[in-house]
Design a protein around this motif. Structure first.
Motif, mmCIF file in Angstrom:
data_model
loop_
_atom_site.group_PDB
_atom_site.id
_atom_site.type_symbol
_atom_site.label_atom_id
_atom_site.label_comp_id
_atom_site.label_asym_id
_atom_site.label_seq_id
_atom_site.Cartn_x
_atom_site.Cartn_y
_atom_site.Cartn_z
ATOM 1 N N ILE A 150 24.233 -15.778 -5.759
ATOM 2 C CA ILE A 150 24.809 -16.682 -6.762
ATOM 3 C C ILE A 150 26.033 -17.378 -6.167
ATOM 4 O O ILE A 150 26.880 -16.720 -5.546
ATOM 5 C CB ILE A 150 25.194 -15.897 -8.038
ATOM 6 C CG1 ILE A 150 23.931 -15.372 -8.729
ATOM 7 C CG2 ILE A 150 26.001 -16.761 -9.004
ATOM 8 C CD1 ILE A 150 24.200 -14.452 -9.893
ATOM 9 N N PRO A 151 26.168 -18.702 -6.336
ATOM 10 C CA PRO A 151 27.317 -19.428 -5.756
ATOM 11 C C PRO A 151 28.655 -18.879 -6.239
ATOM 12 O O PRO A 151 28.771 -18.372 -7.355
ATOM 13 C CB PRO A 151 27.099 -20.864 -6.246
ATOM 14 C CG PRO A 151 25.628 -20.958 -6.513
ATOM 15 C CD PRO A 151 25.215 -19.610 -6.995
ATOM 16 N N ASP A 152 29.675 -19.023 -5.402
ATOM 17 C CA ASP A 152 30.991 -18.461 -5.699
ATOM 18 C C ASP A 152 31.652 -19.073 -6.925
ATOM 19 O O ASP A 152 32.488 -18.420 -7.565
ATOM 20 C CB ASP A 152 31.920 -18.641 -4.485
ATOM 21 C CG ASP A 152 31.494 -17.781 -3.295
ATOM 22 O OD1 ASP A 152 30.767 -16.792 -3.513
ATOM 23 O OD2 ASP A 152 31.879 -18.118 -2.158
ATOM 24 N N ASP A 153 31.322 -20.321 -7.245
ATOM 25 C CA ASP A 153 31.974 -20.955 -8.394
ATOM 26 C C ASP A 153 31.286 -20.630 -9.717
ATOM 27 O O ASP A 153 31.692 -21.120 -10.773
ATOM 28 C CB ASP A 153 32.069 -22.476 -8.216
ATOM 29 C CG ASP A 153 30.715 -23.120 -7.945
ATOM 30 O OD1 ASP A 153 29.712 -22.390 -7.858
ATOM 31 O OD2 ASP A 153 30.672 -24.359 -7.814
ATOM 32 N N MET A 154 30.258 -19.786 -9.656
ATOM 33 C CA MET A 154 29.587 -19.348 -10.873
ATOM 34 C C MET A 154 30.118 -17.991 -11.319
ATOM 35 O O MET A 154 30.441 -17.139 -10.487
ATOM 36 C CB MET A 154 28.074 -19.220 -10.644
ATOM 37 C CG MET A 154 27.337 -20.532 -10.444
ATOM 38 S SD MET A 154 27.264 -21.525 -11.953
ATOM 39 C CE MET A 154 28.402 -22.819 -11.509
ATOM 40 N N ARG A 155 30.218 -17.802 -12.605
ATOM 41 C CA ARG A 155 30.569 -16.516 -13.192
ATOM 42 C C ARG A 155 29.369 -16.043 -14.007
ATOM 43 O O ARG A 155 28.603 -16.853 -14.531
ATOM 44 C CB ARG A 155 31.802 -16.637 -14.090
ATOM 45 C CG ARG A 155 33.038 -17.176 -13.367
ATOM 46 C CD ARG A 155 33.569 -16.155 -12.382
ATOM 47 N NE ARG A 155 34.780 -16.629 -11.725
ATOM 48 C CZ ARG A 155 34.806 -17.239 -10.543
ATOM 49 N NH1 ARG A 155 33.665 -17.456 -9.888
ATOM 50 N NH2 ARG A 155 35.934 -17.626 -9.996
ATOM 51 N N TYR A 156 29.188 -14.731 -14.135
ATOM 52 C CA TYR A 156 28.026 -14.229 -14.869
ATOM 53 C C TYR A 156 28.294 -12.838 -15.400
ATOM 54 O O TYR A 156 29.194 -12.128 -14.946
ATOM 55 C CB TYR A 156 26.782 -14.218 -13.979
ATOM 56 C CG TYR A 156 26.835 -13.215 -12.853
ATOM 57 C CD1 TYR A 156 26.382 -11.905 -13.035
ATOM 58 C CD2 TYR A 156 27.356 -13.558 -11.603
ATOM 59 C CE1 TYR A 156 26.444 -10.971 -12.011
ATOM 60 C CE2 TYR A 156 27.422 -12.640 -10.576
ATOM 61 C CZ TYR A 156 26.956 -11.348 -10.781
ATOM 62 O OH TYR A 156 27.011 -10.426 -9.766
ATOM 63 N N LEU A 157 27.496 -12.468 -16.384
ATOM 64 C CA LEU A 157 27.445 -11.083 -16.839
ATOM 65 C C LEU A 157 25.993 -10.745 -17.134
ATOM 66 O O LEU A 157 25.190 -11.608 -17.492
ATOM 67 C CB LEU A 157 28.340 -10.856 -18.061
ATOM 68 C CG LEU A 157 28.100 -11.647 -19.342
ATOM 69 C CD1 LEU A 157 27.049 -10.986 -20.224
ATOM 70 C CD2 LEU A 157 29.405 -11.765 -20.120
ATOM 71 N N GLU A 158 25.652 -9.502 -16.921
ATOM 72 C CA GLU A 158 24.268 -9.061 -17.106
ATOM 73 C C GLU A 158 24.030 -8.731 -18.571
ATOM 74 O O GLU A 158 24.768 -7.958 -19.181
ATOM 75 C CB GLU A 158 24.003 -7.831 -16.234
ATOM 76 C CG GLU A 158 22.575 -7.327 -16.309
ATOM 77 C CD GLU A 158 22.326 -6.146 -15.377
ATOM 78 O OE1 GLU A 158 21.960 -5.074 -15.884
ATOM 79 O OE2 GLU A 158 22.532 -6.319 -14.151
ATOM 80 N N LEU A 159 22.964 -9.309 -19.124
ATOM 81 C CA LEU A 159 22.606 -9.046 -20.514
ATOM 82 C C LEU A 159 21.649 -7.863 -20.623
ATOM 83 O O LEU A 159 21.860 -6.951 -21.419
ATOM 84 C CB LEU A 159 21.965 -10.289 -21.140
ATOM 85 C CG LEU A 159 22.870 -11.515 -21.300
ATOM 86 C CD1 LEU A 159 22.060 -12.684 -21.864
ATOM 87 C CD2 LEU A 159 24.052 -11.202 -22.209
#
Length: 314
Positions: free
Chosen positions: A163-172
């Motif tokens: 995943i690109p560094d400028d993306m943020r995420y959380l696992e659902l």
């Protein structure tokens, strides 16, 4: 600057997206004549026609096309500049833009939307099924959030570490594939293993802009391949075809077991060792500290159940 009315900029953005006065008026909750008047003012400000009428709608001029990227950036900065530090959901009328994989609708919307509507009755959610350009739009901040499928299996090019560094995420939620077959499928009368799995032809559904999944990548590494008889992009049509043929459909387990109840289908495990993948809620770091964005992210994350077969909220 004296001639520029900042209220006209969102109108130009929506006209560029819709390329139709009628569609833009509907999104803006204005009359067509009001939007036409605002377009006239925009033409005067930018000293350009901006749009030409064609049989297929409005066609943006080179000037309007050039303004597009700068316009989006300007509106995003203005939104950040004017957005209050404290978010009051019951007073907000913000519209969020969300793209998600088709299989995520039934796993997420029935659980978080009732809470959203109760807590923030003025907020609206513009959702679309994830497409090939959705990740580009997410990186350009043209959409607020995306729900995507990514893998934890190290053999996959869709591994979460990519995943690109400028993306943020959380696992659902994590999930794994299963095989859907019609209830009187001949495979059910035989031993179920990799040989029988590969003996029958398969039905493939490409969704989320992804055509090759971990299952096929792992099979290829081991020197095998499925015989794909039909490729489709619509799960509902694929489920109908699956129950009327000997084709095998592999699909995410949580979605598949839920949908199989409405069709004459049963399910079997995929006879290949795979690390379960995940549905991720993803956004650009631009929105990380936005109070309303954070509120929506936390609402979705807290509402979506992680267990299989969760009951819908009463």
């Amino acid at each position: 600057m004296k001639r520029l009315d900042l209220n006209l900029l969102p109108v130009l953005e929506i006209l560029l997206e819709e390329q139709s006065v009628t569609a833009a008026a509907s999104r803006l909750h204005l009359s067509q004549s009001a939007v036409s008047k605002q377009l006239t003012r925009l033409r005067e400000i930018f000293d350009d026609p901006l749009f030409e009428r064609t049989a297929y709608g409005l066609r943006p001029t080179p000037k309007a096309i050039a303004l597009g990227p700068e316009l989006r950036s300007c509106l995003q900065q203005l939104a950040q500049f004017t957005r209050p530090d404290k978010f009051e959901p019951e007073l907000s009328r913000r519209q969020f833009r969300l793209h998600l994989v088709e299989t995520a609708y039934s796993l997420t919307f029935p659980f978080f939307m009732p809470k959203l509507l109760a807590q923030a009755p003025g907020i609206s959610l513009n959702s679309q099924t994830l497409a090939l350009d959705s990740m580009d739009k997410l990186q350009r901040c043209e959409i607020d959030l995306a729900i995507v499928c990514r893998e934890w299996d190290p053999r996959s090019p869709l591994h979460i570490s990519h995943i690109p560094d400028d993306m943020r995420y959380l696992e659902l939620v994590r999930d794994h594939p299963v095989c859907l077959l019609r209830r009187d499928h001949p495979a059910l009368a035989q031993s179920w293993n990799l040989t029988s799995f590969l003996r029958y032809r398969h039905l493939q559904v490409a969704f989320g802009g992804i055509e090759h999944w971990l299952l096929d990548e792992v099979l290829q590494l081991e020197g095998y391949r499925r015989d794909i008889a039909v490729n489709m992009t619509d799960f509902q049509s694929a489920l109908t075809l699956c129950e009327q043929s000997d084709l095998i459909l592999c699909a995410p387990a949580k979605y598949a077991t839920l949908m199989a109840k409405a069709y004459a289908l049963t399910h079997l495990p995929v006879p290949v060792s795979l690390v379960p993948g995940a549905y991720l809620l993803m956004w650009h770091r631009h929105f990380e500290l936005d109070p309303s964005h954070k509120w929506l992210r936390e609402l979705i994350a807290a509402s979506v159940p992680r267990q299989t077969g969760a009951e819908l909220p009463s």
